[in-house]
Design a protein around this motif. Structure first.
Motif, PDB file in Angstrom:
ATOM      1  N   LEU A  11      28.453  37.084  36.515  1.00 58.74           N
ATOM      2  CA  LEU A  11      28.781  38.470  36.853  1.00 58.74           C
ATOM      3  C   LEU A  11      30.163  38.552  37.481  1.00 58.74           C
ATOM      4  N   LEU A  12      30.458  37.620  38.388  1.00 58.83           N
ATOM      5  CA  LEU A  12      31.782  37.607  39.010  1.00 58.83           C
ATOM      6  C   LEU A  12      32.877  37.372  37.972  1.00 58.83           C
ATOM      7  N   GLU A  13      32.623  36.446  37.052  1.00 58.53           N
ATOM      8  CA  GLU A  13      33.615  36.173  36.012  1.00 58.53           C
ATOM      9  C   GLU A  13      33.842  37.397  35.136  1.00 58.53           C
ATOM     10  N   ALA A  14      32.764  38.082  34.777  1.00 57.07           N
ATOM     11  CA  ALA A  14      32.892  39.287  33.952  1.00 57.07           C
ATOM     12  C   ALA A  14      33.668  40.377  34.690  1.00 57.07           C
ATOM     13  N   MET A  15      33.397  40.530  35.990  1.00 61.77           N
ATOM     14  CA  MET A  15      34.130  41.526  36.774  1.00 61.77           C
ATOM     15  C   MET A  15      35.610  41.178  36.840  1.00 61.77           C
ATOM     16  N   MET A  16      35.905  39.903  37.113  1.00 62.12           N
ATOM     17  CA  MET A  16      37.306  39.487  37.201  1.00 62.12           C
ATOM     18  C   MET A  16      38.006  39.650  35.857  1.00 62.12           C
ATOM     19  N   ARG A  17      37.296  39.373  34.771  1.00 62.04           N
ATOM     20  CA  ARG A  17      37.884  39.516  33.440  1.00 62.04           C
ATOM     21  C   ARG A  17      38.258  40.977  33.183  1.00 62.04           C
ATOM     22  N   ASN A  18      37.416  41.906  33.632  1.00 59.64           N
ATOM     23  CA  ASN A  18      37.713  43.329  33.455  1.00 59.64           C
ATOM     24  C   ASN A  18      38.864  43.784  34.336  1.00 59.64           C
ATOM     25  N   TRP A  19      38.960  43.216  35.523  1.00 59.80           N
ATOM     26  CA  TRP A  19      39.997  43.639  36.464  1.00 59.80           C
ATOM     27  C   TRP A  19      41.322  42.948  36.223  1.00 59.80           C
ATOM     28  N   ALA A  20      41.275  41.760  35.647  1.00 59.60           N
ATOM     29  CA  ALA A  20      42.489  40.956  35.508  1.00 59.60           C
ATOM     30  C   ALA A  20      43.440  41.565  34.483  1.00 59.60           C
ATOM     31  N   PRO A  21      44.708  41.625  34.834  1.00 57.55           N
ATOM     32  CA  PRO A  21      45.680  42.089  33.846  1.00 57.55           C
ATOM     33  C   PRO A  21      45.876  41.029  32.771  1.00 57.55           C
ATOM     34  N   MET A  22      46.223  41.417  31.620  1.00 63.28           N
ATOM     35  CA  MET A  22      46.554  40.528  30.497  1.00 63.28           C
ATOM     36  C   MET A  22      45.360  39.727  29.988  1.00 63.28           C
ATOM     37  N   GLY A  23      44.149  40.181  30.210  1.00 60.91           N
ATOM     38  CA  GLY A  23      42.967  39.545  29.636  1.00 60.91           C
ATOM     39  C   GLY A  23      42.819  38.089  29.994  1.00 60.91           C
ATOM     40  N   GLU A  24      42.728  37.230  28.977  1.00 61.25           N
ATOM     41  CA  GLU A  24      42.485  35.796  29.189  1.00 61.25           C
ATOM     42  C   GLU A  24      43.637  35.135  29.927  1.00 61.25           C
ATOM     43  N   ALA A  25      44.861  35.551  29.669  1.00 60.32           N
ATOM     44  CA  ALA A  25      46.011  34.960  30.374  1.00 60.32           C
ATOM     45  C   ALA A  25      45.910  35.241  31.870  1.00 60.32           C
ATOM     46  N   GLY A  26      45.468  36.447  32.216  1.00 61.29           N
ATOM     47  CA  GLY A  26      45.269  36.783  33.624  1.00 61.29           C
ATOM     48  C   GLY A  26      44.186  35.936  34.254  1.00 61.29           C
ATOM     49  N   MET A  27      43.096  35.684  33.498  1.00 55.51           N
ATOM     50  CA  MET A  27      42.017  34.838  34.003  1.00 55.51           C
ATOM     51  C   MET A  27      42.515  33.418  34.246  1.00 55.51           C
ATOM     52  N   THR A  28      43.373  32.927  33.386  1.00 54.32           N
ATOM     53  CA  THR A  28      43.929  31.582  33.559  1.00 54.32           C
ATOM     54  C   THR A  28      44.738  31.507  34.844  1.00 54.32           C
ATOM     55  N   ILE A  29      45.511  32.540  35.108  1.00 50.19           N
ATOM     56  CA  ILE A  29      46.309  32.585  36.340  1.00 50.19           C
ATOM     57  C   ILE A  29      45.389  32.562  37.558  1.00 50.19           C
ATOM     58  N   TRP A  30      44.335  33.393  37.551  1.00 52.99           N
ATOM     59  CA  TRP A  30      43.383  33.425  38.663  1.00 52.99           C
ATOM     60  C   TRP A  30      42.722  32.064  38.841  1.00 52.99           C
ATOM     61  N   ARG A  31      42.293  31.446  37.731  1.00 53.35           N
ATOM     62  CA  ARG A  31      41.619  30.153  37.796  1.00 53.35           C
ATOM     63  C   ARG A  31      42.533  29.107  38.433  1.00 53.35           C
ATOM     64  N   ARG A  32      43.802  29.086  38.038  1.00 53.20           N
ATOM     65  CA  ARG A  32      44.756  28.123  38.599  1.00 53.20           C
ATOM     66  C   ARG A  32      44.964  28.363  40.093  1.00 53.20           C
ATOM     67  N   LEU A  33      45.031  29.640  40.488  1.00 46.89           N
ATOM     68  CA  LEU A  33      45.192  29.950  41.906  1.00 46.89           C
ATOM     69  C   LEU A  33      43.999  29.456  42.715  1.00 46.89           C
ATOM     70  N   PHE A  34      42.782  29.688  42.213  1.00 44.88           N
ATOM     71  CA  PHE A  34      41.589  29.241  42.925  1.00 44.88           C
ATOM     72  C   PHE A  34      41.515  27.722  42.983  1.00 44.88           C
ATOM     73  N   GLU A  35      41.860  27.056  41.865  1.00 43.96           N
ATOM     74  CA  GLU A  35      41.817  25.604  41.835  1.00 43.96           C
ATOM     75  C   GLU A  35      42.863  24.995  42.774  1.00 43.96           C
ATOM     76  N   ALA A  36      44.012  25.627  42.881  1.00 43.06           N
ATOM     77  CA  ALA A  36      45.057  25.127  43.765  1.00 43.06           C
ATOM     78  C   ALA A  36      44.651  25.276  45.231  1.00 43.06           C
ATOM     79  N   GLY A  37      43.814  26.252  45.534  1.00 43.61           N
ATOM     80  CA  GLY A  37      43.401  26.491  46.907  1.00 43.61           C
ATOM     81  C   GLY A  37      42.199  25.692  47.356  1.00 43.61           C
ATOM     82  N   LYS A  38      41.535  24.966  46.425  1.00 43.35           N
ATOM     83  CA  LYS A  38      40.355  24.170  46.793  1.00 43.35           C
ATOM     84  C   LYS A  38      40.759  22.974  47.622  1.00 43.35           C
ATOM     85  N   PRO A  39      39.967  22.677  48.676  1.00 49.38           N
ATOM     86  CA  PRO A  39      40.239  21.446  49.430  1.00 49.38           C
ATOM     87  C   PRO A  39      39.858  20.231  48.594  1.00 49.38           C
ATOM     88  N   SER A  40      40.613  19.162  48.714  1.00 48.45           N
ATOM     89  CA  SER A  40      40.346  17.964  47.906  1.00 48.45           C
ATOM     90  C   SER A  40      39.229  17.134  48.493  1.00 48.45           C
TER      91      SER A  40
END
Length: 75
Positions: A46-75
């Motif tokens: 559900l969260l992914e579907a919501m983000m996909r609807n809100w994200a600009p540029m469709g899949e490219a926007g989702m890729t940007i969000w995914r990279r931001l979240f992955e960069a912020g994860k503690p190792s």
């Protein structure tokens, strides 16, 4: 020439004076749906579907969000 008018009215009175529709029932239903969704537990899909609807540029926007979240994860 400058004219200043001060109108003292409630938001409801202003809405009616301008001829705007009363969206209170729709707003109440939306809030109730959101509460029910949150109480039943939010699924990752559900969260992914919501983000996909809100994200600009469709899949490219989702890729940007995914990279931001992955960069912020503690190792």
């Amino acid at each position: 020439m400058k004219i200043t008018a001060e109108i003292d009215c409630t938001p409801e009175e202003a809405r009616r004076a301008m001829g705007l529709p009363d969206l209170s029932p729709i707003h109440e239903r939306y809030i109730q749906t959101m509460i029910e969704t949150m109480e039943s537990g939010v699924k990752p899909e559900l969260l992914e579907a919501m983000m996909r609807n809100w994200a600009p540029m469709g899949e490219a926007g989702m890729t940007i969000w995914r990279r931001l979240f992955e960069a912020g994860k503690p190792s």
